[in-house]
Design an enzyme around this catalytic site. Sequence first.
Site, PDB file in Angstrom:
ATOM      1  N   GLY A 143      37.773  44.650  33.300  1.00  0.00           N
ATOM      2  CA  GLY A 143      37.401  43.568  33.901  1.00  0.00           C
ATOM      3  C   GLY A 143      36.661  42.485  33.012  1.00  0.00           C
TER       4      GLY A 143
ATOM      5  N   LYS B  73      46.560  57.854  37.681  1.00  0.00           N
ATOM      6  CA  LYS B  73      45.704  57.275  36.614  1.00  0.00           C
ATOM      7  C   LYS B  73      44.234  57.975  36.811  1.00  0.00           C
ATOM      8  CE  LYS B  73      43.471  53.306  34.958  1.00  0.00           C
ATOM      9  NZ  LYS B  73      43.092  51.630  35.152  1.00  0.00           N
TER      10      LYS B  73
ATOM     11  N   ALA C  21      42.688  47.750  30.200  1.00  0.00           N
ATOM     12  CA  ALA C  21      41.319  47.343  30.436  1.00  0.00           C
ATOM     13  C   ALA C  21      41.016  46.361  29.422  1.00  0.00           C
ATOM     14  CB  ALA C  21      40.299  48.435  30.310  1.00  0.00           C
TER      15      ALA C  21
ATOM     16  N   ASN D  16      44.955  43.675  35.336  1.00  0.00           N
ATOM     17  CA  ASN D  16      44.594  43.293  36.737  1.00  0.00           C
ATOM     18  C   ASN D  16      43.931  42.331  36.884  1.00  0.00           C
ATOM     19  OD1 ASN D  16      44.019  43.507  39.295  1.00  0.00           O
ATOM     20  ND2 ASN D  16      43.164  45.583  39.478  1.00  0.00           N
ATOM     21  N   THR D  17      42.510  42.476  36.385  1.00  0.00           N
ATOM     22  CA  THR D  17      41.978  41.273  36.578  1.00  0.00           C
ATOM     23  C   THR D  17      42.419  39.939  36.222  1.00  0.00           C
ATOM     24  OG1 THR D  17      39.925  42.854  36.164  1.00  0.00           O
ATOM     25  CG2 THR D  17      39.313  40.380  36.034  1.00  0.00           C
TER      26      THR D  17
END
Lengths: 255, 66
Positions: free
Chosen positions: A156, A95, A182, A204-205
Amino acid sequence: MLTIADKTFSSRLFTGTGKFSSSQIMSDAIKASGSELVTMALKRVDLNNDQDDILDPLLSAGINLLPNTSGARNAEEAIYAAQLAREALQTNWLKLEIHPDPKYLLPDPIETLKATEKLSEMGFIVMPYVHADPVLCKYLEEAGAASVMPLGSPIGSNLGLKTKEFLDIIIEQSGIPVVVDAGIGSPSDAAKAMEMGADAVLVNTAIAVSRDPVSMAIAFKEAVTAGRRAYEAGLGNCSLQAQASSPLTAFLDVL
Amino acid sequence: MQIMINNQLIEVDTPITLQQLLKIINQPDKGVALAVNRQIISRNQWQAHTLLEGDQITLIKATAGG
């Protein structure tokens, strides 16, 4: 099934490993998500104190690793980080992320394009993290990227798909898989991206900082599956005017 | 002789290879990558690569990230 480069994925949810409160919770959440590709970062080993082994639980679960180049501020640094990542993790998947500005972490398009060209020549399977810029995404495709990873909103931020209309254009035009990365803050954001025809999403976050990351991972898994199914089934057209779905009350006329 | 690992000065006996260095500093050889003076040394050369006085070694590993 989703295919990127030489790999096929039955899950269209990719996850990250950052921000979890423990490596046990991280590993449980990732397994619950069904994700088959997870991102990792690189760091310098702290010789005095370094015990966080997050690699083994992921590898033993058969999950593919996607090292990132987070921290690289230009193409040269990203290429150096990519080579270290390939050595450390024995994978040529990457990535590519180049964000010189720590406040918004927005990707540098020029350095990213340069690095994609070079790294593709070097045999890397490059998945560049970029702004939702349709023109740039076509350039990256020509430069040899294996997929593009346009952002929904800053990393995030949990702001969701602020770039929606541009993602639509990217998805329409792309000849390589589009992974929305994102800013995806909720399962509905992920479902929306999938309904729009994204090939996968990276989250992710939103999972990691949830009160119950394992449950949230399952919620994302279900959202991605639902969104993809809806896309494949074909969504109806939108219109401002009502389109009757019942035969109204015409039978009342005869009374 | 003295070498630097991740900006930390350490004293080692000579001669020493990268493979031996990892053992001395108690680091696994899995999941890590090494560069000497910013030149990445691939795993299959660790046993043959002898370090020199003043070498700057970068030792990196995978960590959590998105």
